[in-house]
Design an enzyme around this catalytic site. Structure first.
Site, PDB file in Angstrom:
ATOM      1  N   ASP A  62       1.001  -1.333   0.039  1.00  9.69           N
ATOM      2  CA  ASP A  62      -0.099  -0.053  -0.069  1.00  9.69           C
ATOM      3  C   ASP A  62       0.824   1.278   0.166  1.00  9.69           C
ATOM      4  OD1 ASP A  62      -2.065  -2.076   0.525  1.00  9.69           O
ATOM      5  OD2 ASP A  62      -1.888  -1.745   2.600  1.00  9.69           O
ATOM      6  N   GLU A  71     -11.798  -0.449  -2.633  1.00  6.36           N
ATOM      7  CA  GLU A  71     -10.737   0.288  -1.611  1.00  6.36           C
ATOM      8  C   GLU A  71      -9.595   0.908  -2.252  1.00  6.36           C
ATOM      9  OE1 GLU A  71      -9.347  -3.021   0.815  1.00  6.36           O
ATOM     10  OE2 GLU A  71      -8.450  -3.877  -1.097  1.00  6.36           O
TER      11      GLU A  71
HETATM   12  O1  FUB Z   1      -2.970  -3.438   3.758  1.00 10.78           O
HETATM   13  C1  FUB Z   1      -4.277  -3.680   4.362  1.00 10.78           C
HETATM   14  C2  FUB Z   1      -5.289  -3.511   3.529  1.00 10.78           C
HETATM   15  O2  FUB Z   1      -5.051  -4.446   2.208  1.00 10.78           O
HETATM   16  C3  FUB Z   1      -5.256  -2.057   2.835  1.00 10.78           C
HETATM   17  O3  FUB Z   1      -6.033  -1.195   3.610  1.00 10.78           O
HETATM   18  C4  FUB Z   1      -6.083  -2.561   1.631  1.00 10.78           C
HETATM   19  O4  FUB Z   1      -6.205  -1.208   0.601  1.00 10.78           O
HETATM   20  C5  FUB Z   1      -5.680  -3.807   0.907  1.00 10.78           C
HETATM   21  O5  FUB Z   1      -4.271  -3.318   0.416  1.00 10.78           O
END
Ligand code: FUB
Length: 323
Positions: free
Chosen positions: A15, A222
């Site tokens: 991320d 997301e």
């Molecule tokens: O790294 C944890 C979670 O996985 C992130 O918040 C999401 O975007 C996904 O990448």
């Protein structure tokens, strides 16, 4: 086009939110660990406990690890799971925004502050009032205003909210209903709070209709990111269960945004999450995959590749390398 490059090989990192501060690239990723928690749709296996900051003088240069800059044990309201963070700079201070479950297992967004881009960061005693869900990404609009984009489905808990209120059922809408949206909210002038109620980041199709919940190859899941190119606002995001990084373009930070296409095809691993930044006249996509861990979805490695635009301002699709 520059080659894809993994950035760190002695830690698992994911991320990556990249920014240019003081002429250098600073990267704020999640720090993946193997917590021994079985994989599930709720993301319990992403049980991260701290953040490191990394910097580079040059896109091909050495990557400096500035060490642990925020630890879950120092956050007074912490429950579990430090997920994808971002950082913004204003008036001599750096603000690290991070999603974390509180002691009741509800994701909130917290803030930690530093005088330096490389930290360490000191957390506030409480999360941002009115915050919920995950994946904060902050746009510096260049006019003194900063906007946070946030939200994530499934383990990110966005489906539990409508109109910024927690609801009883907490399901995604039916396939033929409008998709759930990411949220956008202006930050207060002094940065650590929301200045208003969060609004929906509406993504429209080519006919001007909101994307539907069943449109899994295009709807928001997301990993929000916002960047500006030639005066337009580019909202990019992950489609989650179809594993694409997509984008939509609008005329202002609130949107609406019109869907444009795919930035990155699926990577090895389940999640895909990124940032887009301009550095010395070129554009770069920071992202991650699970190749170095042999495909373990919760042990990811951040990487960078050059991103290119077509003459009409659309983005050239990059192959994530899964197929
Ligand atoms: O790294 C944890 C979670 O996985 C992130 O918040 C999401 O975007 C996904 O990448």
């Amino acid at each position: 086009m520059a080659k894809m490059r993994y950035l760190v090989n002695d830690l698992y990192t994911a991320d990556p939110s990249a920014h240019v501060f003081n002429g250098k690239i600073y990267i704020y990723p999640s720090h993946d660990i193997d917590a021994g928690i079985p994989e599930n749709d709720n993301g319990d296996h992403f049980a991260m406990r701290d953040y490191h900051v990394f910097s580079m003088d040059d896109i091909d240069g050495e990557v400096i690890d500035h060490g642990v800059v925020l630890d879950i044990k120092d956050i007074p309201w912490a429950g579990r799971q430090l997920w994808a963070p971002d950082v913004a700079y204003k008036n001599g201070k750096y603000y690290l925004y991070f999603p974390l479950k509180d002691k009741t297992d509800i994701f909130r967004i917290g803030v930690a502050v530093s005088d330096k881009p490389e930290g360490p960061f000191v957390p506030q005693s409480d999360p941002i009032k009115g915050s919920y869900s995950i994946d904060p990404a902050v746009l510096d609009d260049g006019d003194g205003n900063f906007y946070m984009y946030f939200g994530g489905l499934w383990g990110g808990q966005l489906q539990r909210y409508r109109n910024n209120k927690a609801i009883e059922c907490g399901h995604e809408p039916a396939d033929d209903e409008p998709a759930l949206c990411a949220r956008v909210v202006k930050l207060t002038d002094d940065m650590p709070e929301f200045a208003e109620e969060p609004r929906d980041v509406l993504i429209l199709d080519e006919k001007g209709e909101p994307l539907k919940a069943g449109d899994h190859k295009r709807r928001f899941f997301e990993a929000s990111w916002m960047h500006k190119y030639n005066g337009k606002y580019y909202f990019s995001y992950s489609t989650g269960n179809t594993h694409l990084l997509c984008y939509a373009i609008g005329d202002n930070p609130y949107g609406p945004f019109t869907y444009q296409g795919v930035i990155l095809t699926p990577v090895v691993g389940w999640t895909t999450h990124h940032s887009i930044v301009e550095f010395r006249g070129k554009w770069y996509l920071f992202h991650h995959d699970s190749v170095p861990s042999g495909g373990k979805t919760w042990l990811r490695s951040m990487k960078v590749v050059e991103l290119e635009y077509n003459e009409d301002g659309t983005i050239k699709t990059i192959n994530g390398g899964r197929d």
